[in-house]
Design a protein around this motif. Structure first.
Motif, PDB file in Angstrom:
ATOM      1  N   SER A   1     -98.487 -49.165   8.646  1.00  0.00           N
ATOM      2  CA  SER A   1     -98.170 -48.099   9.598  1.00  0.00           C
ATOM      3  C   SER A   1     -97.226 -47.083   9.007  1.00  0.00           C
ATOM      4  CB  SER A   1     -97.565 -48.708  10.860  1.00  0.00           C
ATOM      5  OG  SER A   1     -96.409 -49.422  10.542  1.00  0.00           O
ATOM      6  N   VAL A   2     -96.316 -47.536   8.167  1.00  0.00           N
ATOM      7  CA  VAL A   2     -95.313 -46.620   7.654  1.00  0.00           C
ATOM      8  C   VAL A   2     -95.898 -45.684   6.617  1.00  0.00           C
ATOM      9  CG1 VAL A   2     -93.076 -46.507   6.521  1.00  0.00           C
ATOM     10  CG2 VAL A   2     -93.567 -48.369   8.084  1.00  0.00           C
ATOM     11  N   THR A   3     -96.952 -46.112   5.978  1.00  0.00           N
ATOM     12  CA  THR A   3     -97.485 -45.308   4.883  1.00  0.00           C
ATOM     13  C   THR A   3     -98.389 -44.189   5.357  1.00  0.00           C
ATOM     14  OG1 THR A   3     -99.331 -46.856   4.613  1.00  0.00           O
ATOM     15  CG2 THR A   3     -97.326 -47.279   3.330  1.00  0.00           C
ATOM     16  N   GLY A   4     -98.735 -44.199   6.646  1.00  0.00           N
ATOM     17  CA  GLY A   4     -99.454 -43.040   7.157  1.00  0.00           C
ATOM     18  C   GLY A   4    -100.884 -43.280   7.573  1.00  0.00           C
ATOM     19  N   ASN A   5    -101.362 -44.546   7.726  1.00  0.00           N
ATOM     20  CA  ASN A   5    -102.730 -44.817   8.199  1.00  0.00           C
ATOM     21  C   ASN A   5    -102.756 -44.722   9.719  1.00  0.00           C
ATOM     22  OD1 ASN A   5    -103.565 -45.306   5.571  1.00  0.00           O
ATOM     23  ND2 ASN A   5    -102.914 -47.469   5.684  1.00  0.00           N
ATOM     24  N   TRP A   6    -102.700 -43.491  10.251  1.00  0.00           N
ATOM     25  CA  TRP A   6    -102.560 -43.271  11.688  1.00  0.00           C
ATOM     26  C   TRP A   6    -103.901 -42.875  12.298  1.00  0.00           C
ATOM     27  CZ3 TRP A   6     -98.327 -44.264  14.506  1.00  0.00           C
ATOM     28  CH2 TRP A   6     -97.122 -44.462  13.802  1.00  0.00           C
TER      29      TRP A   6
ATOM     30  N   GLU B 297     -98.157 -52.141  17.147  1.00  0.00           N
ATOM     31  CA  GLU B 297     -98.774 -51.895  15.862  1.00  0.00           C
ATOM     32  C   GLU B 297     -98.028 -50.855  15.032  1.00  0.00           C
ATOM     33  OE1 GLU B 297    -101.301 -53.273  14.331  1.00  0.00           O
ATOM     34  OE2 GLU B 297    -101.744 -54.701  15.932  1.00  0.00           O
ATOM     35  N   TYR B 298     -97.506 -49.829  15.690  1.00  0.00           N
ATOM     36  CA  TYR B 298     -97.077 -48.655  14.928  1.00  0.00           C
ATOM     37  C   TYR B 298     -95.579 -48.332  14.973  1.00  0.00           C
ATOM     38  CZ  TYR B 298    -102.048 -47.833  14.560  1.00  0.00           C
ATOM     39  OH  TYR B 298    -103.388 -47.970  14.286  1.00  0.00           O
ATOM     40  N   VAL B 299     -94.799 -49.058  15.777  1.00  0.00           N
ATOM     41  CA  VAL B 299     -93.348 -48.826  15.717  1.00  0.00           C
ATOM     42  C   VAL B 299     -92.850 -49.241  14.344  1.00  0.00           C
ATOM     43  CG1 VAL B 299     -91.100 -49.604  16.563  1.00  0.00           C
ATOM     44  CG2 VAL B 299     -92.907 -49.026  18.183  1.00  0.00           C
ATOM     45  N   PRO B 300     -92.201 -48.348  13.606  1.00  0.00           N
ATOM     46  CA  PRO B 300     -91.859 -48.644  12.208  1.00  0.00           C
ATOM     47  C   PRO B 300     -90.669 -49.587  12.112  1.00  0.00           C
ATOM     48  CG  PRO B 300     -90.995 -46.509  12.819  1.00  0.00           C
ATOM     49  CD  PRO B 300     -91.796 -46.981  14.008  1.00  0.00           C
ATOM     50  N   PRO B 301     -90.623 -50.393  11.069  1.00  0.00           N
ATOM     51  CA  PRO B 301     -89.438 -51.239  10.842  1.00  0.00           C
ATOM     52  C   PRO B 301     -88.260 -50.390  10.392  1.00  0.00           C
ATOM     53  CG  PRO B 301     -90.941 -51.432   8.995  1.00  0.00           C
ATOM     54  CD  PRO B 301     -91.642 -50.579  10.019  1.00  0.00           C
ATOM     55  N   VAL B 302     -87.067 -50.920  10.581  1.00  0.00           N
ATOM     56  CA  VAL B 302     -85.852 -50.196  10.181  1.00  0.00           C
ATOM     57  C   VAL B 302     -85.324 -50.788   8.891  1.00  0.00           C
ATOM     58  CG1 VAL B 302     -85.237 -49.593  12.529  1.00  0.00           C
ATOM     59  CG2 VAL B 302     -84.375 -51.717  11.542  1.00  0.00           C
ATOM     60  N   ARG B 303     -84.553 -49.988   8.168  1.00  0.00           N
ATOM     61  CA  ARG B 303     -83.952 -50.431   6.924  1.00  0.00           C
ATOM     62  C   ARG B 303     -82.486 -50.793   7.155  1.00  0.00           C
ATOM     63  NH1 ARG B 303     -83.244 -46.593   3.094  1.00  0.00           N
ATOM     64  NH2 ARG B 303     -83.235 -48.087   1.391  1.00  0.00           N
TER      65      ARG B 303
ATOM     66  N   GLU C 169     -89.577 -41.337   9.646  1.00  0.00           N
ATOM     67  CA  GLU C 169     -89.559 -40.171  10.529  1.00  0.00           C
ATOM     68  C   GLU C 169     -90.987 -39.757  10.896  1.00  0.00           C
ATOM     69  OE1 GLU C 169     -87.324 -38.460  12.092  1.00  0.00           O
ATOM     70  OE2 GLU C 169     -85.703 -39.764  11.429  1.00  0.00           O
ATOM     71  N   GLN C 170     -91.896 -39.855   9.950  1.00  0.00           N
ATOM     72  CA  GLN C 170     -93.279 -39.500  10.239  1.00  0.00           C
ATOM     73  C   GLN C 170     -93.879 -40.439  11.284  1.00  0.00           C
ATOM     74  OE1 GLN C 170     -95.912 -39.906   6.945  1.00  0.00           O
ATOM     75  NE2 GLN C 170     -97.689 -39.025   8.002  1.00  0.00           N
ATOM     76  N   ALA C 171     -93.516 -41.717  11.186  1.00  0.00           N
ATOM     77  CA  ALA C 171     -94.017 -42.681  12.162  1.00  0.00           C
ATOM     78  C   ALA C 171     -93.538 -42.344  13.567  1.00  0.00           C
ATOM     79  CB  ALA C 171     -93.584 -44.094  11.759  1.00  0.00           C
ATOM     80  N   TYR C 172     -92.229 -42.039  13.686  1.00  0.00           N
ATOM     81  CA  TYR C 172     -91.696 -41.651  14.999  1.00  0.00           C
ATOM     82  C   TYR C 172     -92.385 -40.381  15.503  1.00  0.00           C
ATOM     83  CZ  TYR C 172     -87.884 -45.053  14.562  1.00  0.00           C
ATOM     84  OH  TYR C 172     -87.157 -46.213  14.446  1.00  0.00           O
ATOM     85  N   HIS C 173     -92.587 -39.446  14.617  1.00  0.00           N
ATOM     86  CA  HIS C 173     -93.226 -38.191  15.015  1.00  0.00           C
ATOM     87  C   HIS C 173     -94.637 -38.428  15.556  1.00  0.00           C
ATOM     88  CE1 HIS C 173     -94.398 -33.989  14.996  1.00  0.00           C
ATOM     89  NE2 HIS C 173     -95.459 -34.309  14.227  1.00  0.00           N
ATOM     90  N   MET C 174     -95.394 -39.277  14.874  1.00  0.00           N
ATOM     91  CA  MET C 174     -96.762 -39.535  15.312  1.00  0.00           C
ATOM     92  C   MET C 174     -96.782 -40.295  16.630  1.00  0.00           C
ATOM     93  SD  MET C 174     -98.613 -38.007  13.187  1.00  0.00           S
ATOM     94  CE  MET C 174    -100.193 -38.611  13.746  1.00  0.00           C
ATOM     95  N   LEU C 175     -95.872 -41.224  16.807  1.00  0.00           N
ATOM     96  CA  LEU C 175     -95.802 -41.949  18.086  1.00  0.00           C
ATOM     97  C   LEU C 175     -95.497 -41.001  19.238  1.00  0.00           C
ATOM     98  CD1 LEU C 175     -93.880 -45.179  17.035  1.00  0.00           C
ATOM     99  CD2 LEU C 175     -96.155 -45.118  18.049  1.00  0.00           C
ATOM    100  N   LEU C 176     -94.512 -40.149  19.070  1.00  0.00           N
ATOM    101  CA  LEU C 176     -94.127 -39.221  20.135  1.00  0.00           C
ATOM    102  C   LEU C 176     -95.194 -38.161  20.351  1.00  0.00           C
ATOM    103  CD1 LEU C 176     -90.329 -38.792  19.253  1.00  0.00           C
ATOM    104  CD2 LEU C 176     -91.355 -40.291  20.965  1.00  0.00           C
ATOM    105  N   GLN C 177     -95.856 -37.748  19.287  1.00  0.00           N
ATOM    106  CA  GLN C 177     -96.939 -36.758  19.436  1.00  0.00           C
ATOM    107  C   GLN C 177     -98.090 -37.331  20.247  1.00  0.00           C
ATOM    108  OE1 GLN C 177     -99.124 -35.531  15.904  1.00  0.00           O
ATOM    109  NE2 GLN C 177     -98.818 -33.373  16.489  1.00  0.00           N
TER     110      GLN C 177
END
Length: 1382
Positions: free
Chosen positions: A19-24, A50-56, A68-76
């Protein structure tokens, strides 16, 4: 851990999710799947899973680009669902159809500037942001600037917050906009989708934020495969310091200081932070290590939780969702309304609270970041809509008690708690009244206060002697809420409002009942109080209640029915308290007291022997309500609610009278052994912050009693409580000096009390005055002390609930403004025509203020060539309810008191008299004659006058001791030389007698003889006036001549200065020799050392102990007086700050100090003096008090001998004994012998030998060979003083107490200066004492040199005492040590 390694571990722990790498998936496709599904919530939860990204786990605030891209896609995706089309298009349509809000709603950040209009704001909590203020009409009004604590919002646009100008120019809108429903302006379908979306999202937010399972997720969010991936999460608190957290992180994580600082900064900012990522076992080990490092006896360990990585990821995402919701509803008022409906909606038939209430109840469990975002969302949504604000307020008051109880246990600041929203709710007038009327808000808030203070109850009374300061501060916040909810009175009462207000009032009386007679004090006799009791918190509660009591009285006064019912209930509870006290004292017998034929039966009670409390809120509330009954006229209906048979005024007045007697006895120094805690309580009792609901109300209660009781019985009651009944009923007997002094002060205080009871009428309802008249009188008496600036005047005036003093309304009527000169500030000066209102015994004057005002007024009268009499001013009339108070001035017991005081003043043998007593007696006589004069002027016939002071004052007394009349005693008083300062006032009083006499004659039937007599008296008066005019003219002429002679004399001296110096110098010497003939003139050489040194005169020192307040002359053979002292090592004079300090340890020789002065021993003192025994008792008491309180973090190291000065709380670790300089005369024969035999070269050789390492423990032969023995025979090889002292008399014998204190001081200097264990036998002890003395003087001289000041001459008195007495002590030290110690 490197970033690359951590990324690899992340992929492994998250099951290789991509999910983090951009397979949305495409957002519109996801939305279609959601809408085609059966349950929207399940679909969205699966998507989040499935798509909420893990934190570091990082100390950096920024996030990875792919995160940040993951959050953006979820909110979009959510925005696609909301609009049904591209978010860019949807937001553009919203912006186009949106209507501007009238409310500003800007949420303030911490320390942001806010503005409050003093002219237009409903209350001080109504504020504007800078932009709104600059664009409003309020910028031209009187306003205040404040710094926000954060969390509040701008009130621009709120019509209930402002009297005028509710909106600024930016937020003005047309009236048609008010009628438009914002939800109807939304695009088609958006409203329905928004309701579904907001419901699911907020349920998800609530589920995750209140989730308590650390290792699992809620149903619908659980992953297919659970991995062993956990975080150590550290939480912020307000107990641990930054340094402590940084140290703990460095030790436990093995990271650098920079990384630990980054983690600590983020923990403080966000409220929590993941500090370790790994397996469960690894995280448990880290948590245990942090616990062991941070845990201590004085402090709880840092909070660290172990959370599964999925839990942390979803909770982090919820914060982004909250911010997103805040942003979305800001685009449209319609969306805001839908959001409010969703979060406030409670499922029908369910007992579960609504969503916002669930989050509110979990507020104390949330971390700082989550709280901030949730509170901002609440402000920008629920508080921006009037109807939803009302619904949210209902939810808030429903859970109010639970929220406050959790806030007390919380450790975050008030502005981070949801309870801080109370100010936004309770300060809205209509909303506050609605909550009181429909939901019992007043009762709920007061019940919460009672429950919070329940742990401080002791036998039904509040007791704050042991408490947590932080928790008490949090509990006090509820009192502010009580003030807020009452800040606006109802304009029109309803039956339901009356019912619920009285219900809350009864609950409030329960609180006051627990405060009635709380924390009583008893007089210490014999031994001084060892530990000062805590008193501050009880007075803090009183200060907070001051405004609340005033507001409640105004609420009651606004409706007659409420006022009468409230009075009835208050009287019932107060009577119940009095009966409980009477039952405890049931064994006490009644005493019947008789004076001047009047009797009263009272239970025996002595304030000086039994306990008495300053805290009497119930009695004072009843007094305030009684005044409102008098003012409104409802007092006539009081019999229906409180029958006179149940109204026992003696019981009601007893406790306020006891309190006033306590104040008088403290003034008489009868309670000096009770320490400064009682002195401080007495000060605040009359201080402007408390006096309105304490001291003033006690005076009013006595006025109520005086208006109801027969005046003779009232005065006998007062005499008995003042313990002066026998002083005025029996002939004086011999007493010791202290008792006589105390009795005189008590008589003065008694007379002052009578002056206040009869003369203080400037209370609306007591006298015929308005509120501005009260402020006017306060300002007049303040300016009678001295001219004052505006700020000083405002500080000395009481404030109302809106923090206003009313000064601006009256100041220009009584004062003129004097502009500042080149320096200083402008001041207000009293207008001359206002001086007639000056009352010397104004009841708000402290004694120092009264003295200063008296001097100032007499000075002005003298400049005006007027007499210096300060008569009582004309007073307003009492209200009918209090009209009988003046009968005190006309009763038999009062005449006996006056006659007795005057008789003792005339009788020079009697010691029971003072000038202040006579001054107050004359003031009372004038007040009585003024009242009779007023009545004589108002009536036609003399027989209609009920006030006959003149007749009683001219009549003989009823006993042998008081046989003379008051008038004849006043005539004799003119010739008493000790009362010359009061002669003008005595003459003024006699003139008052003449005026009243003439008025009485005028009101009686006229006759030719009387008319003729009046003509003769008129002629005599004219002759007297003419003689006085001539005498004044002659006096002025003499003063002018004397001034001219004085000027000529000064000119002659100035022009012949050289002749004057030659003549006066021998005269001065002759005067000095004549005063001390035993010292020949030749001996005044000014030499301090050597054979020709001068003799020393004995020094006399009288000091007062700060603990027992007893004076003592310091003598060498008596108990020591000691000075609190702090000994510490200092590098203030070092020339090389990087140099390593080596002058410590057992092997260091302190005889020579390094020229670099890298470290020395400094001795400082705060200058406060005690008896040595008092100090030892105090120190032992501190030790005993703290021995069992190991959990308490001390401000000082008790084991190292440290303590706090009992008076100023300065840190100390020893004491210096005060040793007076003793008289010394040289033995001239011995001096001359030594002068011939011990030459300067020989003396230097001896000193050199000593300083080079003379072994004092060596044999006599060894020492002789070192020093080359002279013909003088030394008595002891170690008697070093023989080198310095030439023929001086033998050493002074000191008492054991002084010796012990000197030894204590010297060993403390030795121990602290060298950092070694105490050793009295070490020869370095005296050397260290001298070294410390030298270093202290040198550092003081350096400090004063930098300020261009001279040594010692520029130091304040208390700072001067420390070095001076240290030098004198060490100067005597060598004589003492050689014979007694070493």
């Amino acid at each position: 851990m490197a970033a690359a390694e951590e990324d690899e571990e992340m992929k492994e722990f998250n099951g290789g999710r991509g999910s983090v790498t951009g397979n949305w998936p495409a957002p519109d496709q996801v939305v279609r799947n959601w809408m085609e599904g059966i349950d929207l919530r399940s679909g969205m939860y699966r998507h989040f899973m499935e798509y909420v990204p893990p934190v570091r786990c990082s100390g950096s605030e920024g996030k990875l680009p792919e995160e940040e891209q993951a959050y953006h896609m979820l909110l979009q995706t959510l925005e696609w669902f909301l609009f049904g089309e591209s978010p860019e298009v949807g937001f553009a349509k919203l912006k186009q159809n949106n209507t501007t809000s009238q409310l500003c709603g800007r949420v303030f950040k911490g320390r942001e500037t806010t503005y409050s209009c003093r002219d237009c704001a409903i209350d001080p909590t109504c504020v504007l942001c800078m932009d709104c203020f600059q664009n409003s009409v309020h910028r031209n009004h009187r306003y205040k600037m404040n710094s926000s604590f954060g969390g509040g919002f701008c009130d621009c646009g709120d019509i209930e917050a402002w009297k005028t100008g509710p909106t600024c120019m930016k937020h003005e809108h047309s009236p048609s906009e008010d009628t438009t429903n914002p939800a109807s302006q939304l695009p088609v379908g958006v409203a329905e989708r928004a309701q579904e979306l907001f419901t699911v999202i907020f349920m998800y937010i609530v589920d995750m934020l209140i989730w308590t399972e650390d290792k699992e997720l809620p149903l619908g969010l659980q992953p297919r495969e659970k991995m062993d991936s956990y975080f150590c999460v550290m939480f912020n608190d307000e107990q641990h310091s930054f340094d402590h957290v940084i140290y703990s992180l460095q030790r436990s994580l093995g990271c650098s200081q920079k990384e630990a600082q980054d983690y600590t900064t983020l923990i403080d900012k966000e409220g929590r932070r993941a500090i370790k990522h790994g397996t469960l076992l690894l995280c448990q080990e880290t948590k245990l290590e942090i616990f062991n490092i941070s845990n201590s006896v004085f402090q709880a360990p840092l909070r660290v939780d172990i959370l599964h990585s999925n839990v942390v990821s979803h909770q982090t995402f919820t914060l982004r969702l909250l911010s997103w919701l805040n942003k979305v509803i800001g685009y449209s008022a319609g969306l805001r309304q839908i959001f409010c409906e969703v979060v406030l909606n409670q499922p029908p038939g369910s007992d579960q609270p609504c969503l916002v209430s669930k989050l509110m109840l979990a507020d104390s469990k949330l971390w700082k970041g989550a709280r901030k975002i949730f509170h901002e969302l609440t402000v920008s949504s629920l508080l921006m809509e009037t109807e939803y604000k009302r619904l949210f307020a209902i939810e808030f008051i429903t859970h109010y008690k639970e929220l406050q109880l959790e806030f007390v246990e919380d450790d975050h600041d008030r502005n981070l708690s949801v309870t801080a929203q109370s100010v936004q709710i309770f300060t809205v007038p209509t909303l506050a009244r609605h909550l009181i009327e429909e939901h019992g808000a007043l009762r709920i808030i007061i019940e919460t206060i009672i429950e919070l203070f329940a742990e401080h109850m002791d036998n039904g009374k509040l007791h704050f002697q042991s408490y947590s300061l932080d928790k008490l501060f949090r509990k006090q916040m509820v009192l502010y809420d009580l003030k807020y909810v009452l800040i606006s009175k109802p304009p029109l009462w309803t039956d339901r409002q009356r019912e619920h207000f009285l219900e809350g009032f009864k609950t409030f009386l329960k609180l006051l009942k627990s405060m009635q007679n709380m924390e009583p004090v008893s007089r210490q006799i014999g031994q001084h109080l060892e530990i000062e009791p805590e008193w501050e918190h009880a007075f803090t509660i009183q200060m907070l209640l001051k405004c609340i009591l005033s507001i409640i009285q105004e609420w009651c006064a606004s409706d007659e029915q409420v006022l009468l019912q409230a009075y009835k209930e208050c009287h019932r509870v107060l009577s119940l308290c009095s009966n409980e006290c009477s039952q405890r004292n049931a064994r006490k017998q009644y005493n019947t007291l008789t004076m001047c034929g009047h009797s009263i039966s009272l239970k025996r009670y002595l304030v000086s022997r039994e306990s008495v409390s300053i805290h009497l809120p119930l009695s004072r509330l009843l007094a305030g309500l009684h005044v409102h009954l008098s003012r409104s006229g409802a007092i006539n209906k009081l019999e229906e609610f409180v029958p006179s048979s149940d109204f026992h005024i003696e019981k009601l007045m007893d406790y306020p009278l006891r309190c006033l007697v306590l104040m008088s006895q403290v003034s008489a120094d009868m309670w000096r052994r009770n320490g400064f805690s009682l002195v401080n309580q007495v000060y605040y009792y009359r201080n402007v912050k408390c006096r309105e609901e304490m001291f003033d109300k006690d005076i009013i209660m006595l006025q109520i009693a005086a208006s109801i009781m027969e005046p003779n019985r009232f005065l006998i009651f007062v005499l008995n409580r003042y313990e002066l009944f026998e002083v005025f009923s029996k002939a004086p007997v011999g007493r010791n000096k202290d008792v006589i002094q105390q009795t005189n002060v008590l008589i003065e205080e008694l007379l002052h009390l009578i002056i206040m009871v009869v003369g203080e009428r400037y209370v609306p309802g007591v006298g015929h005055v308005m509120k501005d008249d009260v402020t006017l009188r306060e300002v007049i008496h303040l300016l009678c002390i001295e001219p004052m600036p505006h700020s000083e005047l405002a500080k000395l005036l009481p404030e109302n609930e809106n923090n206003e003093t009313g000064l601006e309304n009256v100041i220009h009527q009584v004062a003129t403004f004097k502009k500042p000169g080149l320096s200083g500030h402008g001041v207000y000066e009293l207008k001359p025509e206002c001086l007639k209102h000056f009352n010397l015994f104004f009841y708000h004057y402290y004694k120092s203020q009264q003295t200063k005002a008296e001097e100032e007024q007499k000075k002005k009268k003298k400049q005006a060539n007027s007499d210096e009499a300060l008569p009582p001013p004309a007073l307003p009339q009492f209200f009918p309810t209090f009209a009988k108070v003046v009968n005190i001035l006309n009763c038999d017991v009062f005449m006996l008191i006056l006659r007795t005081v005057l008789q003792r003043a005339v009788d020079s043998i009697s010691q029971l008299c003072s000038e202040a007593m006579i001054q107050k007696t004359l003031h009372l006589v004038c007040m009585a004659l003024q009242e009779e004069q007023r009545q004589l002027k108002e009536v036609i016939a003399e027989e209609d006058v009920t006030f006959d002071v003149y007749l009683k004052a001219t009549r003989m007394g009823s006993s042998a001791v008081n046989a003379e009349s008051i008038l004849s005693l006043l005539e004799k008083l003119k010739h008493v030389p000790q009362l010359d300062a009061q002669k003008d006032m005595i003459i003024y009083t006699l003139q008052m007698f003449d005026i009243v006499k003439k008025l009485r004659e005028k009101s009686s039937t006229g006759s030719p003889d009387i008319d003729k007599q009046r003509e003769n008296e008129t002629v005599q008066d004219k002759d007297k006036a003419e003689r006085k005019r001539k005498a004044d003219a002659a006096k002025l002429y003499r003063q002018k001549i004397m001034a001219q002679i004085s000027a000529m004399q000064k000119n002659f001296i100035e022009s012949n200065k050289h002749l004057y110096e030659k003549v006066t110098e021998p005269q001065k010497q002759e005067m000095i020799i004549a005063e001390n003939e035993s010292i020949p003139p030749a001996e005044y050489s000014g030499v301090a050392l050597g054979p020709m040194q001068d003799a020393t005169a004995m020094e006399k020192i009288i000091l007062t102990c700060i603990l027992c307040q007893e004076e003592q002359e310091v003598k060498t053979d008596e108990m020591a007086m000691v000075l609190t002292t702090c000994v510490q090592r200092s590098t203030a004079l070092t020339k090389n700050s990087s140099r390593i300090i080596t002058n410590i340890g057992d092997n260091y020789d302190p005889i020579i100090m390094n020229p670099n002065l890298n470290c020395g021993t400094h001795v400082g003192s705060c200058g406060h003096v005690m008896h040595a025994t008092c100090w030892q008792t105090y120190f032992e008491a501190v030790q005993n008090a703290t021995r069992n309180r190991v959990h308490l973090e001390m401000l000082f190291d008790l084991e190292n001998g440290e303590f706090l000065c009992p008076l100023c709380k300065a840190l100390c670790n020893t004491v210096i004994p005060v040793i007076p300089l003793q008289a010394r005369n040289l033995d001239r024969k011995d001096t001359e012998t030594i002068e011939h035999m011990l030459t300067l070269s020989r003396w230097l050789e001896n000193v050199s030998a000593r300083t080079c390492g003379l072994n004092v423990s060596g044999t006599k032969g060894e020492e002789s060979s070192l020093i080359q023995v002279s013909p003088v025979s030394w008595k002891s090889p170690v008697e070093f003083r023989s080198i310095l002292c030439f023929g001086v008399q033998s050493p002074v014998k000191y008492s054991k107490s002084i010796t012990e204190m000197l030894l204590l001081f010297a060993t403390t200097v030795y121990r602290v200066g060298l950092k070694v264990a105490p050793n009295e036998a070490d020869p370095r002890v005296p050397l260290m004492a001298w070294s410390a003395c030298a270093f202290t003087i040198q550092s003081t001289e350096n400090m004063l040199h930098d300020e261009d000041k001279v040594l010692f001459g520029s130091l304040p008195d208390r700072q001067f005492l420390g070095p001076t007495w240290m030098l004198k002590t060490i100067g005597q030290f060598w004589i003492l040590t050689s014979s007694t110690l070493w």
